[in-house]
Design an enzyme around this catalytic site. Sequence first.
Site, PDB file in Angstrom:
ATOM      1  N   CYS A  75     -17.472 -42.124  68.054  1.00  0.00           N
ATOM      2  CA  CYS A  75     -17.083 -43.533  68.157  1.00  0.00           C
ATOM      3  C   CYS A  75     -17.734 -44.382  67.063  1.00  0.00           C
ATOM      4  CB  CYS A  75     -17.452 -44.092  69.525  1.00  0.00           C
ATOM      5  SG  CYS A  75     -16.291 -43.667  70.841  1.00  0.00           S
ATOM      6  N   HIS A  87     -22.325 -54.788  75.464  1.00  0.00           N
ATOM      7  CA  HIS A  87     -21.605 -53.934  74.519  1.00  0.00           C
ATOM      8  C   HIS A  87     -20.540 -54.766  73.820  1.00  0.00           C
ATOM      9  CE1 HIS A  87     -19.634 -50.675  72.545  1.00  0.00           C
ATOM     10  NE2 HIS A  87     -20.214 -49.732  73.265  1.00  0.00           N
ATOM     11  N   CYS A 122     -15.474 -41.929  76.028  1.00  0.00           N
ATOM     12  CA  CYS A 122     -15.070 -42.971  75.083  1.00  0.00           C
ATOM     13  C   CYS A 122     -14.475 -42.402  73.803  1.00  0.00           C
ATOM     14  CB  CYS A 122     -16.263 -43.872  74.763  1.00  0.00           C
ATOM     15  SG  CYS A 122     -17.739 -42.986  74.202  1.00  0.00           S
ATOM     16  N   CYS A 123     -14.974 -41.249  73.354  1.00  0.00           N
ATOM     17  CA  CYS A 123     -14.579 -40.744  72.040  1.00  0.00           C
ATOM     18  C   CYS A 123     -13.145 -40.212  71.972  1.00  0.00           C
ATOM     19  CB  CYS A 123     -15.564 -39.677  71.571  1.00  0.00           C
ATOM     20  SG  CYS A 123     -17.240 -40.292  71.298  1.00  0.00           S
ATOM     21  N   GLU A 150     -28.615 -43.893  71.607  1.00  0.00           N
ATOM     22  CA  GLU A 150     -27.546 -43.802  70.594  1.00  0.00           C
ATOM     23  C   GLU A 150     -27.820 -44.754  69.438  1.00  0.00           C
ATOM     24  OE1 GLU A 150     -23.863 -42.463  73.421  1.00  0.00           O
ATOM     25  OE2 GLU A 150     -24.329 -44.596  73.412  1.00  0.00           O
TER      26      GLU A 150
END
Length: 633
Positions: free
Chosen positions: A322, A196, A397-398, A304
Amino acid sequence: MPRPSPAGPVRLGPDARAALRPAVTVIEAGLWHTRREVNARTSIPQGPELLESAGNLHNLRLAAGAAEGEFKGAYPFVDTDVYKWLEAAAWQLGQEPAEELTADVDRITGLVAAAQQPDGYLNTWFQLVKGGERYQDLRWGHELYCAGHLIQAAIAHHRSTGRPELLDVARKFADHVDSVFGPPGSGKPIDGIDGHPEVETALVELYRETGERRYLDLAAYFVDRHGHGLLGGEAYCQDRVPLREATNVEGHAVRQLYLLAAAADLATETGDAGLRAASERLWQAMTTTKTHLTGGLGAHHEEEDFGDPYELPNERAYCETCAAIASVQWSWRMALLTGEARYSDLIERTLFNGFLAGVSLDGERWLYVNPLQVRDGHTDPGGDQSARRTRWFRCACCPPNVMRLFASLEHYLASADDDGLQIHQYVTGRYTGEGITVRGETDYPWHGTVALTVEETPADRPWTLSLRVPQWCRDVRVRCGEETYEGPVTDGWLRLERTWAPGDRVVLELGLEPRLTAADPRVDAVRGCVAIERGPLVYCLEQVDHPGGGLDDIVLDTSRPLAVKHRPDLLGGVTTVVAAGRRRHLPDAGWWPYAPADEASHQDGEPVELTAVPYYAWANREDGSMRVWLPTS
């Protein structure tokens, strides 16, 4: 009054090859001020409680030897939620000191420092669950991804407060990474990349903060090692083809965009023509073939993923919040690098639609995915992929990502160069460049008038005030004092050059007539449909505004004009668009919903008035269907 942080998420080095440099803005009123106040008063303050309940802080205490128990959380990257929250809190403290928030930041910074191992390594998952095993699962482990978010939080804290505590932790981790990773022949034990991307752009910014060239070189190494099969050659983690050779964005949307933000950073700092060309080529490919009307990115729930060119579904659109944030980060770097207005056009569209939809009006509930349609009878899957706003997520995460962009938004609005000041986004507040301050007054996006008054200016030289004319705008007028300016709009910029004096006034009028928008015919999902837009806002229908049924049987009458109605009582105060439509009488399909084309028909149905609301405000009332793209009669 809030004060601007002296430097934001992007502070270019002294030798950067950029067309523009970030300028400082203070936002004092209007939509963005309101949304940032909610972020400052509600979203950010609730962060420590949510991180505590989810176990993130517990894990740090375990790693520090200050608690007992088991690791909490479903993923190896839960530390990043803490770091993104710290970054958001740091930017907020840079504008408005607050004792309670300062105490929370100090307490959590202390936890992070205590959890760090003596050689600089820090990842609670691997320290607690994997028995100290390191860098054995680079595809999924996210160790460098976590390091990147820690570095960005530390830079925000240092720039906003001047304090070194978190920056010391981040540098120690970065030094450890630099001692471990390197190309073959470097004498370092690992030639590898993280599955990532994120550490790359963070390392560039750490170079900018410290002047340590080795951080920039390490970032360049990581960027160029993507696409060489180190992670199995999968597009999902940008390992199928080297970035310099890529012709379209692919794989996991957020990962791709974070990597491209780093490429733009490197091109800016080093003058690398190959990285600049790749960044421009891939941005163009993304916007022309893989971007939703809202600025949202990501076609597939599975992985995603971007999907194929023109694969832009509605109800199955992923459009992760995100990804919208990553898009803004990349486009801002491209705007600074090139000076081109188109990058800020996409920033505006993404901010007002794909990003702003990700958080509720009260700042307490979130959307991980942002579909463009929710059908009648929708069965919500729940969890992170819910089409209903959620208090928190397993993969959270968002929410802190939204918090940090809101808290640093003032740094994405204006820029400066040797010739003057450029205003990219319109707000009520003050834009400040070198020796120049311009005050803006506007009720944008509800009204198109932007009044700009020069407050501070060099007295001995002319300079250029550059105003971005949005790509969607077809009617623009400018007055300088009593004169109407007739100059051209060049590459999206309207440039006013003169020797200015304090009190000089410019009034920009952007036409905000509502409009119908059609997609490229290759976008199969919306063929035969149109969307309603007004200014930078995409609109949608919600079931709550259309009693008597859902939205599957609604068609828009394009022969009737669109009307505008301001509703201060609705959704925090919005301008709605009112349109004519019909509720069709659909045929009874029996047991088989298909028929010969020459026999398939339906009656025109009953007239109905349609009320379209800004897409960013959907899902703030009762649950129900929603749609952006509307079939036409």
